[in-house]
Motif scaffolding. Structure first.
Motif, short mmCIF file in Angstrom:
data_model
loop_
_atom_site.label_atom_id
_atom_site.label_comp_id
_atom_site.label_asym_id
_atom_site.label_seq_id
_atom_site.Cartn_x
_atom_site.Cartn_y
_atom_site.Cartn_z
N CYS A 73 -18.98 23.68 -16.68
CA CYS A 73 -17.77 23.08 -17.23
C CYS A 73 -18.14 22.26 -18.48
CB CYS A 73 -17.13 22.18 -16.19
SG CYS A 73 -15.72 21.24 -16.83
N GLN A 75 -16.23 20.18 -19.85
CA GLN A 75 -15.56 18.89 -19.75
C GLN A 75 -16.41 17.87 -18.98
OE1 GLN A 75 -12.35 18.64 -21.14
NE2 GLN A 75 -12.60 16.42 -20.90
N CYS A 76 -16.85 18.26 -17.77
CA CYS A 76 -17.57 17.29 -16.94
C CYS A 76 -19.03 17.70 -16.69
CB CYS A 76 -16.84 17.10 -15.60
SG CYS A 76 -16.97 18.52 -14.50
N HIS A 78 -20.13 20.01 -14.79
CA HIS A 78 -20.34 20.58 -13.47
C HIS A 78 -20.78 22.04 -13.59
CE1 HIS A 78 -19.87 21.20 -9.20
NE2 HIS A 78 -18.98 22.16 -9.39
N CYS A 90 -12.38 24.59 -13.65
CA CYS A 90 -13.54 23.92 -13.07
C CYS A 90 -13.14 23.39 -11.69
CB CYS A 90 -13.97 22.77 -13.97
SG CYS A 90 -15.16 21.67 -13.19
N CYS A 93 -13.21 19.21 -11.84
CA CYS A 93 -12.25 18.40 -12.58
C CYS A 93 -11.00 19.16 -13.00
CB CYS A 93 -12.92 17.79 -13.81
SG CYS A 93 -13.22 18.98 -15.15
N SER A 95 -10.66 21.32 -15.35
CA SER A 95 -10.62 21.69 -16.77
C SER A 95 -10.68 23.20 -16.95
CB SER A 95 -11.80 21.04 -17.49
OG SER A 95 -11.95 21.61 -18.78
#
Ligand SMILES: [Zn+2]
Length: 115
Positions: A73, A75-76, A78, A90, A93, A95
């Motif tokens: 991911c 975004q985070c 992960h 994701c 989160c 995303s």
């Protein structure tokens, strides 16, 4: 049908490596195949049997190691294993900014030669 050129490439690499090592015959070839590569084990085996005829690799056993698809991911951060079709979100989160980070590979990991 794209297994034909990749199988030829694998065979060339294996033959070259065996020659470098001064080996006589190739006994086994370990291959890593990503789940998303679209490569079919049986097709590789089929082409290999044809292409390797008359070479030191004839009769070599092919060992396939499946590599699961991996996504990360943006975004985070992960990272997770994903079975195709890839989930567009994701799981950590939610995303949608996920990228495939593994699973498309196809390469020769090692060969076993009779020296
Ligand atoms: Zn995330």
């Amino acid at each position: 049908m794209h297994e034909l050129p990749v199988t030829q490439a694998i065979l060339d690499t294996a033959l070259h490596a065996a020659q470098q090592a001064g080996g006589q015959r190739i006994l086994a070839i370990d291959l890593v195949i990503g789940e998303l590569s679209g490569i079919v084990d049986d097709s590789v085996q089929f082409y290999f049997d044809i292409l390797s005829q008359g070479t030191p690799a004839a009769g070599a056993a092919l060992h396939f190691q499946r590599q699961p698809a991996q996504a990360v991911c943006a975004q985070c951060g992960h990272s997770y294993q994903a079975a195709p079709p890839l989930a567009p979100f994701c799981p950590a989160c939610g995303s949608q900014r996920v990228q495939v980070s593994g699973g498309r590979e196809f390469f020769l990991e090692s060969i076993e030669i009779n020296d």
